[in-house]
Design an enzyme around this catalytic site. Sequence first.
Site, mmCIF file in Angstrom:
data_model
loop_
_atom_site.group_PDB
_atom_site.id
_atom_site.type_symbol
_atom_site.label_atom_id
_atom_site.label_comp_id
_atom_site.label_asym_id
_atom_site.label_seq_id
_atom_site.Cartn_x
_atom_site.Cartn_y
_atom_site.Cartn_z
ATOM 1 N N ASN A 16 0.898 -1.370 -0.097
ATOM 2 C CA ASN A 16 0.031 0.157 -0.007
ATOM 3 C C ASN A 16 0.800 1.218 -0.103
ATOM 4 O O ASN A 16 0.844 2.417 -0.530
ATOM 5 C CB ASN A 16 -0.970 0.009 1.248
ATOM 6 C CG ASN A 16 -2.286 -0.843 0.941
ATOM 7 O OD1 ASN A 16 -3.022 -0.478 0.329
ATOM 8 N ND2 ASN A 16 -2.135 -2.096 1.364
ATOM 9 N N HIS A 112 -8.481 -0.870 5.384
ATOM 10 C CA HIS A 112 -8.747 -2.307 6.030
ATOM 11 C C HIS A 112 -9.491 -3.102 4.942
ATOM 12 O O HIS A 112 -10.186 -2.629 3.948
ATOM 13 C CB HIS A 112 -9.994 -1.773 7.223
ATOM 14 C CG HIS A 112 -10.256 -3.306 7.832
ATOM 15 N ND1 HIS A 112 -9.525 -4.006 8.823
ATOM 16 C CD2 HIS A 112 -11.257 -3.990 7.452
ATOM 17 C CE1 HIS A 112 -10.351 -4.867 9.188
ATOM 18 N NE2 HIS A 112 -11.215 -5.160 8.404
ATOM 19 N N GLU A 150 -11.197 6.396 18.314
ATOM 20 C CA GLU A 150 -10.734 5.296 19.456
ATOM 21 C C GLU A 150 -11.538 4.046 19.431
ATOM 22 O O GLU A 150 -11.029 3.089 20.016
ATOM 23 C CB GLU A 150 -11.224 6.135 21.007
ATOM 24 C CG GLU A 150 -12.624 6.237 21.227
ATOM 25 C CD GLU A 150 -13.206 7.300 20.527
ATOM 26 O OE1 GLU A 150 -12.777 7.910 19.319
ATOM 27 O OE2 GLU A 150 -14.521 7.775 20.749
HETATM 28 C C1 GRF Z 1 -3.445 -4.688 3.773
HETATM 29 O O1 GRF Z 1 -4.149 -5.559 3.631
HETATM 30 C C2 GRF Z 1 -4.202 -3.361 4.756
HETATM 31 O O2 GRF Z 1 -5.405 -3.443 3.971
HETATM 32 C C3 GRF Z 1 -3.993 -3.939 6.057
HETATM 33 O O3 GRF Z 1 -2.740 -4.788 6.377
HETATM 34 C C4 GRF Z 1 -2.226 -5.045 4.925
HETATM 35 C C5 GRF Z 1 -1.034 -4.362 4.491
HETATM 36 O O4 GRF Z 1 -0.433 -4.871 3.521
HETATM 37 N N1 GRF Z 1 -4.383 -2.996 7.177
HETATM 38 P P1 GRF Z 1 0.969 -4.072 2.767
HETATM 39 O O5 GRF Z 1 2.018 -4.058 4.029
HETATM 40 O O6 GRF Z 1 0.496 -2.674 2.308
HETATM 41 O O7 GRF Z 1 1.254 -4.947 1.866
#
Ligand code: GRF
Length: 213
Positions: A16, A112, A150
């Site tokens: 990401n 998420h 929170e």
């Molecule tokens: C992703 O699936 C994100 O939605 C979740 O943790 C994962 C992180 O993946 N919160 P990366 O480290 O960005 O590859």
Amino acid sequence: MKKIRIAVLVSGGGTNLQALINAFKKGMIKNGTIELVISSNKNAYAIQRAEKAGIPTCVVERKGYSTQLLFENALDNLLSYGRIDLIVLAGFMCILSKEFTLRYPKRIINIHPSLIPSFCGKGFYGLRVHEAAIERGVKLTGATVHYVNEIPDGGEIIIQKAVGVRCGDTPEILQKRVMRQAEWKILPLAVEEVCSVLIEEEKKRKEREWYLT
Ligand code: GRF
């Protein structure tokens, strides 16, 4: 014009983060800049991605601090030293306390891998989210970018995108599809949207100040 100074908080692979870096390179994010990447895991591949893109990195591991308060103080210090306006949680695996989130109202966002309010909250992270979606037999899942407050995964929703679940999907296959079809698309969009909102708010605040002095 001022740009929003962003810190991306990571713990793992950083795909990401990579989607954000690519979006900056393509000019899709105009109102912000990534000033800092903080990792809660010294071995996270995300650190290498940041270094390759020339972004300063720091490691702040929870286990390095005796209390949550001290851990969050270390984060606070880095964020204020970097004059950070917006915190993006991109696979950050540490829980942040109510006190911490209240210090940054509408200034922390998280991605998420489900359509909130399904498969979210305490215990729903990583592959567990996709396992639960498959177990429940949903035909559609997806990803959500939301403000952080929170309540775990409870803040206001910014963007969602649905992804189909296919017969025979394993959690790993579904996770990859959700990332490719949803996460890597909606996170850059949400970041640009939130940066524009913050810039607009700052402009209005300055106009009001000017008018009243
Ligand atoms: C992703 O699936 C994100 O939605 C979740 O943790 C994962 C992180 O993946 N919160 P990366 O480290 O960005 O590859």
